[in-house]
Enzyme design. Structure first.
Site, mmCIF file in Angstrom:
data_model
loop_
_atom_site.group_PDB
_atom_site.id
_atom_site.type_symbol
_atom_site.label_atom_id
_atom_site.label_comp_id
_atom_site.label_asym_id
_atom_site.label_seq_id
_atom_site.Cartn_x
_atom_site.Cartn_y
_atom_site.Cartn_z
ATOM 1 N N HIS A 164 -24.466 8.322 -8.964
ATOM 2 C CA HIS A 164 -23.545 8.133 -10.086
ATOM 3 C C HIS A 164 -23.772 9.208 -11.145
ATOM 4 O O HIS A 164 -22.825 9.814 -11.645
ATOM 5 C CB HIS A 164 -23.771 6.746 -10.689
ATOM 6 C CG HIS A 164 -22.907 6.450 -11.872
ATOM 7 N ND1 HIS A 164 -21.799 5.644 -11.804
ATOM 8 C CD2 HIS A 164 -23.003 6.852 -13.159
ATOM 9 C CE1 HIS A 164 -21.247 5.561 -13.000
ATOM 10 N NE2 HIS A 164 -21.966 6.289 -13.842
ATOM 11 N N GLU A 165 -25.027 9.464 -11.461
ATOM 12 C CA GLU A 165 -25.322 10.449 -12.483
ATOM 13 C C GLU A 165 -25.021 11.867 -12.023
ATOM 14 O O GLU A 165 -24.508 12.683 -12.784
ATOM 15 C CB GLU A 165 -26.774 10.313 -12.919
ATOM 16 C CG GLU A 165 -27.067 8.961 -13.541
ATOM 17 C CD GLU A 165 -26.057 8.564 -14.603
ATOM 18 O OE1 GLU A 165 -25.605 9.447 -15.363
ATOM 19 O OE2 GLU A 165 -25.705 7.388 -14.678
ATOM 20 N N HIS A 168 -21.356 12.416 -12.491
ATOM 21 C CA HIS A 168 -20.991 12.795 -13.858
ATOM 22 C C HIS A 168 -21.198 14.295 -14.057
ATOM 23 O O HIS A 168 -20.379 14.965 -14.696
ATOM 24 C CB HIS A 168 -21.862 12.039 -14.863
ATOM 25 C CG HIS A 168 -21.364 10.676 -15.219
ATOM 26 N ND1 HIS A 168 -20.063 10.419 -15.604
ATOM 27 C CD2 HIS A 168 -22.013 9.475 -15.277
ATOM 28 C CE1 HIS A 168 -19.925 9.127 -15.881
ATOM 29 N NE2 HIS A 168 -21.084 8.533 -15.670
ATOM 30 N N GLU A 221 -16.289 6.625 -15.845
ATOM 31 C CA GLU A 221 -17.262 5.752 -15.186
ATOM 32 C C GLU A 221 -16.796 5.356 -13.791
ATOM 33 O O GLU A 221 -17.585 5.337 -12.843
ATOM 34 C CB GLU A 221 -17.513 4.507 -16.041
ATOM 35 C CG GLU A 221 -18.278 4.772 -17.315
ATOM 36 C CD GLU A 221 -19.686 5.277 -17.077
ATOM 37 O OE1 GLU A 221 -20.255 5.005 -15.999
ATOM 38 O OE2 GLU A 221 -20.221 5.963 -17.958
#
Length: 292
Positions: A164-165, A168, A221
């Protein structure tokens, strides 16, 4: 998910205020090693999750300048943590675990952003009770020991956070949010200056403090959830861990006060979105497991 912390906040303050929230997660892996592992990518590397191209507004901010500002801010934060004795050494078992997971994922994050092949990816671990982590532009990541210890995360669940990071970072959400912020504050009536990117591009050189208060949108997100799910699956992390991770987060937050959820709104919709995409990436996970 990505959180950034206020580098001006002294580490002597209560843990709930140290390195205040923003969002993110990542690892320290050598660029050469990561690039060499690209051969692990399947022949068909097309995205299995459905996401858009990303905001074109990000081009209003220089990627190089923003990443340089982020790297400087990150190093200042790590130096402060080191001075306060809360930065885990390279020999730390938990840090080695994080870096091993990140190293597996970096090759599968890179196709989402070819520029990331030149990034100096970093992952560090800060000893803090905070249930949190963050990522900065250019692949600068940090975890807090609280998120590992309190939630008792499996490697697959850590892989989901890491993915997930990384999402980003490679999707340049911070760059896009910064461009929108700068465009709003400066105004679009700058004529030739704006068209030449002279103003917005140069602003990126002094963005370190602004990065610390940046918040991603709900769309960012969701994008990071899905792209991160695919990155993690390609690296051999079970897609179902994306659901168990958020279930743990929600259960842990029943008493309130979980920093992670202050920047990563969670609920039935988020879990349903992930569940709806597990089937899309399950084949990638099975291929990864067969590769070993």
């Amino acid at each position: 998910m990505c959180w950034l912390c206020d580098a001006k906040t002294p580490l002597t303050e209560p843990a709930t205020h140290r390195w205040s929230s923003r969002r993110g997660f990542l690892l320290a892996a050598g660029a050469a090693t990561a690039t060499a592992a690209v051969g692990l990518l399947p022949a068909q590397a097309e995205a299995q999750v459905a996401v858009g191209e990303g905001s074109r507004l990000r081009h209003l901010v220089s990627a190089q300048q923003l990443e340089a500002a982020a790297a400087q801010q990150y190093q200042q934060m790590m130096q402060q943590a080191r001075q306060q004795g809360v930065l885990a050494p390279d020999s730390d078992r938990q840090l080695r675990r994080l870096r091993a997971i990140a190293q597996r994922q970096i090759p599968f994050a890179q196709p989402w952003n070819p520029r990331s092949r030149q990034w100096q990816w970093e992952v560090n671990l800060i000893r803090s009770e905070q249930i949190n982590a963050f990522v900065m532009p250019g692949g600068k990541i940090a975890f807090y020991t609280g998120i590992l210890d309190e939630l008792r995360l499996s490697n697959d669940e850590i892989g989901m956070i890491m993915g997930h990071e990384m999402a980003h970072a490679v999707r340049e959400h911070a760059r896009a949010r910064m461009a929108k912020t700068q465009a709003t504050s400066i105004g679009f009536a700058l004529g030739a200056q704006l068209l030449g990117l002279g103003d917005l591009g140069n602003v990126a050189a002094n963005l370190g403090t602004q990065l610390l208060s940046l918040r991603f949108s709900r769309e960012d997100e969701t994008d990071a959830d899905l792209v991160g799910l695919e990155i993690a699956a390609r690296a051999g992390h079970h897609p179902q861990a994306s659901v168990t991770l958020w279930e743990k987060m929600i259960a842990r937050n029943r008493g309130g006060g979980l920093n992670f959820l202050s920047t990563h709104p969670a609920g039935p919709e988020r879990i349903r979105e992930l569940q709806a995409n597990i089937g899309r990436v399950m084949g990638l996970y099975e291929q990864a497991r067969r590769r070993g």
